[in-house]
Design a protein around this motif. Structure first.
Motif, PDB file in Angstrom:
ATOM      1  N   ASN A  74     -37.371  44.915 -64.761  1.00 25.27           N
ATOM      2  CA  ASN A  74     -36.123  45.931 -64.258  1.00 25.27           C
ATOM      3  C   ASN A  74     -36.736  46.737 -62.961  1.00 25.27           C
ATOM      4  N   ALA A  75     -36.000  46.629 -61.887  1.00 26.83           N
ATOM      5  CA  ALA A  75     -36.258  47.443 -60.476  1.00 26.83           C
ATOM      6  C   ALA A  75     -35.432  48.550 -60.456  1.00 26.83           C
ATOM      7  N   LEU A  76     -35.818  49.742 -60.285  1.00 23.73           N
ATOM      8  CA  LEU A  76     -34.800  50.685 -59.914  1.00 23.73           C
ATOM      9  C   LEU A  76     -34.696  51.065 -58.398  1.00 23.73           C
ATOM     10  N   VAL A  77     -33.657  50.993 -58.098  1.00 23.10           N
ATOM     11  CA  VAL A  77     -33.469  50.935 -56.576  1.00 23.10           C
ATOM     12  C   VAL A  77     -32.769  52.122 -56.038  1.00 23.10           C
ATOM     13  N   PHE A  78     -33.472  53.116 -55.361  1.00 22.67           N
ATOM     14  CA  PHE A  78     -32.905  54.173 -54.658  1.00 22.67           C
ATOM     15  C   PHE A  78     -32.349  53.847 -53.319  1.00 22.67           C
ATOM     16  N   GLN A 111     -36.715  54.003 -67.262  1.00 20.52           N
ATOM     17  CA  GLN A 111     -38.008  53.254 -67.600  1.00 20.52           C
ATOM     18  C   GLN A 111     -38.383  51.854 -66.814  1.00 20.52           C
ATOM     19  N   PRO A 112     -37.913  51.772 -65.656  1.00 21.23           N
ATOM     20  CA  PRO A 112     -38.038  50.637 -64.911  1.00 21.23           C
ATOM     21  C   PRO A 112     -39.615  50.038 -64.797  1.00 21.23           C
ATOM     22  N   HIS A 113     -39.892  48.641 -64.408  1.00 18.91           N
ATOM     23  CA  HIS A 113     -41.186  48.239 -64.191  1.00 18.91           C
ATOM     24  C   HIS A 113     -41.581  48.389 -62.710  1.00 18.91           C
ATOM     25  N   VAL A 114     -40.665  48.742 -61.997  1.00 20.11           N
ATOM     26  CA  VAL A 114     -41.004  49.200 -60.581  1.00 20.11           C
ATOM     27  C   VAL A 114     -39.845  49.803 -59.782  1.00 20.11           C
ATOM     28  N   VAL A 115     -40.178  50.607 -59.010  1.00 20.95           N
ATOM     29  CA  VAL A 115     -39.077  51.507 -58.259  1.00 20.95           C
ATOM     30  C   VAL A 115     -39.282  51.094 -56.846  1.00 20.95           C
ATOM     31  N   ILE A 116     -38.207  50.689 -56.268  1.00 19.19           N
ATOM     32  CA  ILE A 116     -38.002  50.472 -55.000  1.00 19.19           C
ATOM     33  C   ILE A 116     -37.266  51.542 -54.142  1.00 19.19           C
ATOM     34  N   HIS A 128     -47.079  54.773 -64.685  1.00 16.13           N
ATOM     35  CA  HIS A 128     -48.185  53.835 -64.028  1.00 16.13           C
ATOM     36  C   HIS A 128     -47.338  52.373 -63.734  1.00 16.13           C
ATOM     37  N   ILE A 129     -46.363  52.661 -62.842  1.00 20.63           N
ATOM     38  CA  ILE A 129     -45.442  51.406 -62.279  1.00 20.63           C
ATOM     39  C   ILE A 129     -45.528  51.369 -60.751  1.00 20.63           C
ATOM     40  N   PRO A 130     -45.634  50.443 -60.176  1.00 20.60           N
ATOM     41  CA  PRO A 130     -45.585  50.315 -58.655  1.00 20.60           C
ATOM     42  C   PRO A 130     -44.253  51.005 -57.945  1.00 20.60           C
ATOM     43  N   LEU A 131     -44.568  51.510 -56.910  1.00 19.10           N
ATOM     44  CA  LEU A 131     -43.386  51.927 -56.146  1.00 19.10           C
ATOM     45  C   LEU A 131     -43.575  51.101 -54.661  1.00 19.10           C
ATOM     46  N   ILE A 132     -42.561  50.736 -54.230  1.00 21.25           N
ATOM     47  CA  ILE A 132     -42.383  49.897 -53.011  1.00 21.25           C
ATOM     48  C   ILE A 132     -41.555  50.997 -51.929  1.00 21.25           C
ATOM     49  N   HIS A 133     -42.034  51.321 -51.084  1.00 17.67           N
ATOM     50  CA  HIS A 133     -41.374  52.113 -50.101  1.00 17.67           C
ATOM     51  C   HIS A 133     -41.298  51.526 -48.716  1.00 17.67           C
ATOM     52  N   PHE A 134     -40.163  51.683 -48.014  1.00 20.26           N
ATOM     53  CA  PHE A 134     -39.994  51.176 -46.698  1.00 20.26           C
ATOM     54  C   PHE A 134     -40.132  52.432 -45.680  1.00 20.26           C
ATOM     55  N   SER A 135     -41.099  52.071 -44.628  1.00 17.42           N
ATOM     56  CA  SER A 135     -41.224  52.953 -43.631  1.00 17.42           C
ATOM     57  C   SER A 135     -40.902  52.249 -42.295  1.00 17.42           C
ATOM     58  N   THR A 136     -41.073  52.669 -41.040  1.00 17.81           N
ATOM     59  CA  THR A 136     -40.704  52.390 -39.517  1.00 17.81           C
ATOM     60  C   THR A 136     -41.647  52.362 -38.694  1.00 17.81           C
ATOM     61  N   ASP A 137     -41.256  51.598 -37.503  1.00 17.16           N
ATOM     62  CA  ASP A 137     -42.033  51.393 -36.428  1.00 17.16           C
ATOM     63  C   ASP A 137     -42.273  52.739 -35.781  1.00 17.16           C
TER      64      ASP A 137
END
Length: 300
Positions: free
Chosen positions: A3-7, A53-58, A95-104
């Motif tokens: 389960n991936a929660l996407v903002f 309760q996701p397994h990962v947040v994006i 205790h779940i991973p977070l994937i975050h997008f940044s920029t040049d």
């Protein structure tokens, strides 16, 4: 099932994740747009994560109006830093991973080699500074995080250079496009596929490759070069009856298009760390750009 929660579900990357999700049956996307979680209301971000309760947040959300940010500092920092800090804290609590997008835009564009992840940062404006602040918040608050710096993002969705150029080419006999800024045009669909592909790896408690990565396509070019590639691909995709077929594209210096915020003149980023860690990279633009146009033609 992961389960991936996407903002940021309504943005270029969020919509690309939704489009690609069908090809990853082991992943269930929980898509959060502004109507479900307005990032200007920091109080509801943590509860959105706890309740689902996701397994990962994006985090695919961002304040990306580069020029507007110069006079809208508070809102830029609220979305690009404060909201991100809240996501990172909530993810770390679970205790779940977070994937975050940044920029040049965290770099000043003065390098003479492809930027590496450990090169000095020096944003030129509020947008870049707010994104850098968000990166730093993630590093402090979330032990299990991936920060992906990307650049020159295009897709079939929202506002971006590809869609703008196609519209102008169809309306005008000639265009002038900046030829003294260099970067790597990157498909949001490719970013989405790459992200979804790595989810099974990073939700494994044994994964140890968390940190900051550069994730862009490998084709280096100027905006003028990119416009030419768009025109060629559109002629191929849409055929002889496309109204932009005969539009002429001429190079010009960035001085011809003054902007409120300064842009990095050089935005090339090395993706060696990503490919060494995950074993793959993003496709060539010769594959990605036609795929974007095909989705546009299909109503994407």
């Amino acid at each position: 099932m992961i389960n991936a929660l996407v903002f940021g579900a309504n943005g270029q990357l969020g919509r690309s994740l939704a489009l690609c999700g069908a090809t990853f049956p082991q992943v269930r996307l929980i898509l959060m747009d502004r109507s479900k979680c307005d990032l200007s209301d920091l109080s509801i971000i943590a509860s959105a994560i706890r309740d689902n309760q996701p397994h990962v947040v994006i985090n695919a959300a961002a304040y990306t109006a580069v020029d507007l940010a110069e006079n809208d500092r508070e809102n830029a920092y609220q979305v690009n830093c404060d909201a991100v800090d809240m996501m990172a804290r909530a993810a770390d609590d679970l205790h779940i991973p977070l994937i975050h997008f940044s920029t040049d835009y965290v770099f000043d564009g003065g390098a003479n080699h492809p930027y590496r992840e450990d090169d000095p940062v020096a944003p030129l404006g509020v947008y870049g500074a707010s994104k850098l602040a968000g990166e730093n918040a993630v590093r402090v608050a979330a032990k299990r995080h991936l920060i992906f710096r990307t650049a020159w993002v295009y897709s079939p969705f929202g506002k971006n250079f590809v869609k703008t150029m196609l519209g102008l080419m169809a309306q005008r006999d000639a265009l002038t496009v900046v030829n003294d800024q260099r970067g790597c045009p990157t498909s949001a669909i490719d970013l989405a596929n790459a992200t979804l592909r790595l989810l099974p790896l990073i939700v494994d408690p044994a994964f140890s490759g968390f940190g900051t990565y550069h994730l862009v396509a490998g084709n280096q070019m100027t905006w003028f070069d990119f416009a030419k590639r768009i025109h060629d691909a559109a002629v191929e995709q849409f055929g002889a009856n496309w109204t932009g077929r005969n539009c002429r594209i001429d190079p010009v210096s960035s001085d011809a298009f003054p902007t409120i915020a300064r842009r990095p003149a050089y935005s090339i980023m090395s993706t060696q760390k990503f490919t060494d860690t995950f074993g793959y990279g993003l496709p060539d633009i010769s594959e990605s750009l036609p795929a974007c146009l095909n989705n546009l033609e299909a109503g994407g």
